[in-house]
Design an enzyme around this catalytic site. Sequence first.
Site, mmCIF file in Angstrom:
data_model
loop_
_atom_site.group_PDB
_atom_site.id
_atom_site.type_symbol
_atom_site.label_atom_id
_atom_site.label_comp_id
_atom_site.label_asym_id
_atom_site.label_seq_id
_atom_site.Cartn_x
_atom_site.Cartn_y
_atom_site.Cartn_z
ATOM 1 N N LYS A 258 0.848 -1.195 0.000
ATOM 2 C CA LYS A 258 0.000 0.000 0.000
ATOM 3 C C LYS A 258 0.880 1.240 0.000
ATOM 4 C CE LYS A 258 -3.210 2.563 2.955
ATOM 5 N NZ LYS A 258 -3.923 2.617 4.248
ATOM 6 N N ASP A 263 -2.853 10.503 3.360
ATOM 7 C CA ASP A 263 -4.264 10.132 3.444
ATOM 8 C C ASP A 263 -5.025 11.163 4.263
ATOM 9 O OD1 ASP A 263 -6.707 8.904 3.529
ATOM 10 O OD2 ASP A 263 -6.118 7.426 5.056
ATOM 11 N N LYS A 270 -10.530 13.023 7.797
ATOM 12 C CA LYS A 270 -10.075 12.724 9.150
ATOM 13 C C LYS A 270 -10.193 13.993 9.994
ATOM 14 C CE LYS A 270 -6.755 9.225 7.596
ATOM 15 N NZ LYS A 270 -7.264 8.047 8.293
ATOM 16 N N ASP A 282 1.303 6.433 5.725
ATOM 17 C CA ASP A 282 0.344 5.511 5.126
ATOM 18 C C ASP A 282 0.903 4.817 3.890
ATOM 19 O OD1 ASP A 282 -2.070 4.342 5.692
ATOM 20 O OD2 ASP A 282 -3.247 5.694 4.435
ATOM 21 N N ASP A 341 -12.431 7.028 3.486
ATOM 22 C CA ASP A 341 -11.228 6.859 4.302
ATOM 23 C C ASP A 341 -10.824 5.392 4.419
ATOM 24 O OD1 ASP A 341 -9.077 7.714 5.785
ATOM 25 O OD2 ASP A 341 -10.172 7.768 7.687
ATOM 26 N N GLU A 343 -9.549 3.751 1.884
ATOM 27 C CA GLU A 343 -9.058 3.846 0.504
ATOM 28 C C GLU A 343 -7.917 2.894 0.198
ATOM 29 O OE1 GLU A 343 -5.872 5.203 2.579
ATOM 30 O OE2 GLU A 343 -7.943 5.767 2.959
ATOM 31 N N ARG A 345 -7.448 -0.233 0.789
ATOM 32 C CA ARG A 345 -7.909 -1.513 0.243
ATOM 33 C C ARG A 345 -8.346 -1.371 -1.216
ATOM 34 N NH1 ARG A 345 -12.367 -2.103 4.803
ATOM 35 N NH2 ARG A 345 -10.652 -1.045 5.879
#
EC number: 3.4.11.1
Length: 490
Positions: A258, A263, A270, A282, A341, A343, A345
């Site tokens: 990933k 993010d 967030k 992230d 959020d 995202e 995956r």
Amino acid sequence: MDIRSTDTSLLTWTGDTLALGLPEGAIEIAGELAELNDKLGGNLGDLISETEFEGKLGSSAATRLGGGPIRKLILVGLGKTADFDLQTLRLAAAAIARLAKQQKSQALAISLPVVGDQSATAGAITEGLLLATHQDTRFKSTKEEKGAKLETVELLGLGEQASAIAKSEQICSGVILARELVNAPANTVTPLTMAETAEQIAAEYGLSLNILEQEECESLGMGAFLGVAKASDIPPKFLHLIYKPQGTPKRKLAIVGKSLTFDSGGLNIKGAGSGIETMKMDMGGGAATLGAAKAIAQLQPEVEVHFICPATENMISGRAMHPGDILTASNGKTIEVNNTDAEGRLTLADGLVFAEKLEVDAIVDLATLTGACVIALGDDIAGLWSSDESLAAQIQEAAKLAGEKFWPMPLEEKYFEGMKSQIADMKNTGPRPGGSITAALFLKQFINNTPWLHLDIAGPVWSDKENGVNNSGATGFPVRTLVNWVMANN
């Protein structure tokens, strides 16, 4: 730092600083320790008695000896003898390195017990030294380096282990790359930076690199990845770095990381207290993927490895995907986005489909995927889900060798019921309970028959304070596990 191993014993070595590792228990000054104590004018016994040193794991003591054959003495506790393993050596070496820095040592000799064999012992000590002494000061305007630096380290009583030391140095170079990618802020490391890093690895070590631009991703139907990327002004980069041995590969493996360089949460932004300021990390999965690539390229196993990083940001703009949008992944499956959020995956979905089309023997994905995994397992342990028991056992063995911790988690199919959508094939999140499990089940929808394993590394990629071989900041987790896994297939 120049690290070398030698047949020299602790009784004949002379120099700046001598470090000893001692097991837990009443320490008897007898045999070799008695001879060393005599050589040091009784200072070894004095240090043990004055500090009440008992060899407990994590304990240490140090003293200056003046102008004799050895000028400084360091003791570290190794804990119970029955519990000795390679991680014991790494932790001891890390503690010694930090104490040597405090003592402003330039030349250091280390005497630790052999675990396994001399080669493995030298390698583990080297890892502990290099990882504990790595400090990322790139963004400091004033460097804090003062006084003498540790320049040479001799590993006593291990004979010639240059190959093992070099191997550990190569692995640690990958760990340090991963650390520095994660440590860097999002205005420094972007999808473009990830691509440039992959280009540097490819150029330096002779790997193949294919960077898929947005148009190519569109032609491959990567609607899930591109749905996340839509809002950013920085174009996405889908990275495919390939290591091939000179001969026929024994196996073909894929690692998918990933790679969200920032993010924001998207339109499900967030909020306060969410840790949004930490979301530079992230891309920890992608950073570890590139770190593993750098190490494996140097180690040159007879295994073909594909390193895949779908790199983008998850931002907010007029182009951003909306809660409720439906995306189509590159395997044709449709996803109702009920939370922008969740995202990571989505980007991994297209990464996994791409990896399986390469007809590899196994796929491992790694991601800072869920806060739920951190709640379940804490900051030091990553979650592990797999469709294949043999692959799971391989990764757990590789992790044990690396001293990195994973815990096997269930792929409870019943939980996927909560992710079913009335208007698409699935939602991208399920109910709050079991959130790390439903995230893994989501990823499983994008694998057909290839043995697959998912690592949720949200906790261990970062440490707020000094912890074992890690200093505060990015840890480079789990580069060493990935490298060990690939090498075990060699």
